[in-house]
Design a protein around this motif. Structure first.
Motif, PDB file in Angstrom:
ATOM      1  N   ASN A 183       0.857  -1.190   0.000  1.00  0.00           N
ATOM      2  CA  ASN A 183       0.000   0.000   0.000  1.00  0.00           C
ATOM      3  C   ASN A 183       0.889   1.235   0.000  1.00  0.00           C
ATOM      4  O   ASN A 183       1.427   1.633   1.033  1.00  0.00           O
TER       5      ASN A 183
ATOM      6  N   TRP B  71      -4.952   1.185 -15.847  1.00  0.00           N
ATOM      7  CA  TRP B  71      -4.110   0.937 -14.672  1.00  0.00           C
ATOM      8  C   TRP B  71      -4.943   0.702 -13.424  1.00  0.00           C
ATOM      9  O   TRP B  71      -4.554  -0.084 -12.558  1.00  0.00           O
ATOM     10  N   GLN B  72      -6.087   1.366 -13.308  1.00  0.00           N
ATOM     11  CA  GLN B  72      -6.970   1.108 -12.175  1.00  0.00           C
ATOM     12  C   GLN B  72      -7.519  -0.316 -12.255  1.00  0.00           C
ATOM     13  O   GLN B  72      -7.616  -1.018 -11.244  1.00  0.00           O
TER      14      GLN B  72
ATOM     15  N   GLN C 219      -5.017  -2.756 -10.980  1.00  0.00           N
ATOM     16  CA  GLN C 219      -4.917  -2.787  -9.525  1.00  0.00           C
ATOM     17  C   GLN C 219      -6.071  -3.553  -8.884  1.00  0.00           C
ATOM     18  O   GLN C 219      -5.985  -3.945  -7.716  1.00  0.00           O
ATOM     19  N   ASP C 220      -7.126  -3.804  -9.647  1.00  0.00           N
ATOM     20  CA  ASP C 220      -8.265  -4.557  -9.128  1.00  0.00           C
ATOM     21  C   ASP C 220      -8.088  -6.070  -9.290  1.00  0.00           C
ATOM     22  O   ASP C 220      -8.917  -6.839  -8.789  1.00  0.00           O
TER      23      ASP C 220
ATOM     24  N   ASN D 101       3.091   1.348 -18.474  1.00  0.00           N
ATOM     25  CA  ASN D 101       3.062   1.388 -17.011  1.00  0.00           C
ATOM     26  C   ASN D 101       4.460   1.611 -16.444  1.00  0.00           C
ATOM     27  O   ASN D 101       5.402   0.915 -16.798  1.00  0.00           O
TER      28      ASN D 101
ATOM     29  N   ALA E 160       3.387  -2.426  -8.250  1.00  0.00           N
ATOM     30  CA  ALA E 160       2.342  -1.616  -7.625  1.00  0.00           C
ATOM     31  C   ALA E 160       1.128  -1.491  -8.544  1.00  0.00           C
ATOM     32  O   ALA E 160      -0.014  -1.472  -8.076  1.00  0.00           O
ATOM     33  N   VAL E 161       1.359  -1.366  -9.830  1.00  0.00           N
ATOM     34  CA  VAL E 161       0.302  -1.453 -10.839  1.00  0.00           C
ATOM     35  C   VAL E 161       0.603  -2.748 -11.593  1.00  0.00           C
ATOM     36  O   VAL E 161       1.439  -2.765 -12.497  1.00  0.00           O
ATOM     37  N   PRO E 162      -0.023  -3.857 -11.198  1.00  0.00           N
ATOM     38  CA  PRO E 162       0.457  -5.195 -11.576  1.00  0.00           C
ATOM     39  C   PRO E 162       0.126  -5.628 -12.994  1.00  0.00           C
ATOM     40  O   PRO E 162      -0.677  -6.538 -13.218  1.00  0.00           O
ATOM     41  N   CYS E 163       0.778  -5.008 -13.972  1.00  0.00           N
ATOM     42  CA  CYS E 163       0.569  -5.416 -15.355  1.00  0.00           C
ATOM     43  C   CYS E 163       1.108  -6.821 -15.613  1.00  0.00           C
ATOM     44  O   CYS E 163       0.756  -7.438 -16.621  1.00  0.00           O
TER      45      CYS E 163
END
Length: 213
Positions: free
Chosen positions: A113, A128-129, A132-133, A165, A170-173
């Motif tokens: 976090n 990107w959101q 993150q989901d 990205n 943190a932004v798990p592509c």
């Protein structure tokens, strides 16, 4: 930005997105597009079992997380991302965030976090959101993401947004794969993508020394 990008964003133009989302931005869109002109960015670099990790931040939060084989490679990536910014090393708060990222890499189940200062087009932000989901230990496809954000024909645009990205883990592509399950591209290397997915799929996963050390 193409028509498909705008249609998926839910906003008429990227400027309307920024008007409604300024609380998320440490840099204005113009400053970001100008390579961080006039901005000061703090960064720190340390090794992990997946290679070197760089975390960089503005006064508003983390603006980049990169993985690489050498410190020089990571420094070059950051300079290319923010060519006009003043880059300074080893701010204590940035080093603390870096330690959290490395701890997550070794044991993803601990969670992550962090305050992210995310910049991008309205379409990229939407993708990107959605990334993150994606739950820990799960994967999805580019086609599924494009459907989720309301534009099922924008599969290639979703792939480009994943490639753009700047926030590794943190932004798990890395959790996005081809419809056939193939890993496809990952800007920080397919071996790292595979390693991250394997660690996330193991309840007590913990990183060990690897070929990236």
């Amino acid at each position: 930005m193409g028509d498909s990008d705008q249609g998926a964003s839910g906003f008429e133009t990227s400027s309307s997105f920024y008007d409604q989302s300024t609380r998320l931005l440490g840099m204005t869109p113009t400053e970001y597009q100008q390579g961080g002109n006039g901005m000061e960015i703090q960064f720190a670099v340390k090794p992990s079992s997946l290679g070197w990790v760089l975390v960089a931040a503005t006064t508003q939060g983390i603006c980049a997380i990169h993985l690489g084989d050498t410190v020089e490679e990571l420094a070059t990536q950051l300079q290319h991302q923010f060519p006009q910014a003043q880059l300074r090393q080893w701010d204590p708060s940035v080093e603390n965030w870096l330690d959290q990222v490395i701890a997550w890499i070794e044991t993803p189940q601990r969670g992550l976090n962090l305050p992210l200062d995310i910049q991008g087009t309205a379409f990229q932000q939407r993708v990107w959101q959605a990334l993150q989901d994606i739950p820990l230990g799960r994967t999805t496809s580019y086609a599924a993401i494009s459907t989720q954000i309301g534009n099922p024909k924008a599969v290639r645009a979703v792939a480009r947004a994943c490639a753009a990205n700047q926030f590794a883990v943190a932004v798990p592509c890395h959790r996005v794969v081809g419809s056939d399950g193939a890993l496809r591209g990952y800007r920080w290397g397919s071996d790292r993508k595979r390693a991250l997915l394997e660690r996330e799929a193991t309840p007590t996963a913990k990183g060990n020394a690897s070929q990236f050390s």
